[in-house]
Design an enzyme around this catalytic site. Sequence first.
Site, short mmCIF file in Angstrom:
data_model
loop_
_atom_site.label_atom_id
_atom_site.label_comp_id
_atom_site.label_asym_id
_atom_site.label_seq_id
_atom_site.Cartn_x
_atom_site.Cartn_y
_atom_site.Cartn_z
N VAL A 143 -2.18 0.19 2.72
CA VAL A 143 -3.52 -0.24 2.34
C VAL A 143 -3.52 -1.74 2.07
O VAL A 143 -2.50 -2.32 1.69
CB VAL A 143 -4.02 0.52 1.09
N ASP A 234 6.98 -0.04 2.50
CA ASP A 234 7.71 -1.30 2.32
C ASP A 234 9.23 -1.09 2.36
O ASP A 234 9.97 -1.46 1.45
CB ASP A 234 7.29 -2.00 1.03
N GLU A 324 6.08 8.65 -9.32
CA GLU A 324 7.53 8.85 -9.36
C GLU A 324 7.96 9.58 -10.63
O GLU A 324 8.88 10.41 -10.59
CB GLU A 324 8.25 7.52 -9.24
#
Length: 375
Positions: A143, A234, A324
């Site tokens: 995004v 990433d 997470e």
Amino acid sequence: MNVKGKVILSMLVVSTVMVVFWEYINSPEGSFLWIYHSKNPEVGDSSTQKGWWFPSWFHDGTPSNQEEEDIDKEKRREKEQRKEDDEEELQLWDWFNPKKRPEVVTVTSWKAPVVWEGTYNKAILENYYAKQKITVGLTVFAVGRYIEHYLEEFITSANRYFMVGHKVIFYIMLDDISKMPLIELGPLRSFKVFEIKPEKRWQDISMMRMKTIGEHILAHIQHEVDFLFCMDVDQVFQDNFGVETLGQSVAQLQAWWYKADPDEFTYERRKESAAYIPFGEGDFYYHAAIFGGTPIQVLNITRECFKGILQDKKNDIEAEWHDESHLNKYFLLNKPSKILSPEYCWDFHIGLPSDIKIVKISWQTKHYNLVRNNV
């Protein structure tokens, strides 16, 4: 030839062509095709899925008797094949040898394998899964500026190294599909692009992906793949990420914490949070950048994590490491059937210790000041 003769001849030609086409479409070869585009991706959203269908000419959509017989034969063949596969089910010790890496943890207290380079027999695994004719899915979210900074390199490297030799579907979630890079995929690879709703905070993007993944599994992914991985954008593939990683539920060790004591882990320690893990509990610290399993198991993971996120929102609290933290709570209560070593998601800023033999995926440099809209 007079006009009347030409008309009769034309009618005979047209009739012949129609008969040929009619015979073709009622043959097994005349079934419809689903086309995946490498350079012109399918575009959809979280609730619908669009595709290009090419039905046989003159076909009304109702299967012929011949087609029904072919379908029945195929179902019987698949049933027999599944029976044979069950009889030949691959056992852990057929392909996994924990003694090959005595310097690291290779088996958990609940007898799940921790996959390190050198512990698995690639030839046996490839032979087994080639017979299964598996399809593996990979979801990735990009995004805002994450698209321009990371997406192309992620997909290009995944195309080269992810499940080589097996059918792969990339599920790419974007908030602006016009920015989807043009990428030529290799054989057996396809992708589907879906537009997702933008969020104001990166934390919400991170947490809402659990909801989005679950929706897509229910809508279509469960019918399209045998295994599914969910990854952060990433990072970049450096070497083969293969079938040794497949399992019912798969967790990834976090590179910075794989040698630490559980009491040092950055679990959520506040009792008010659904992700709470008290001191004295915990097995490993898992990285949300990679998790996977069968579609149904991944659905369970995303549902439970999202349930915890909603509970925290209701109680006006946010877990320290967002999704997470909830993922670690889930795997504490529902032990993963397979764990991937840090070799599968490594940060080169740590260096390269001797127990990291081959880096499969590496972290990209985190340009948070450039890609996040609220730091």
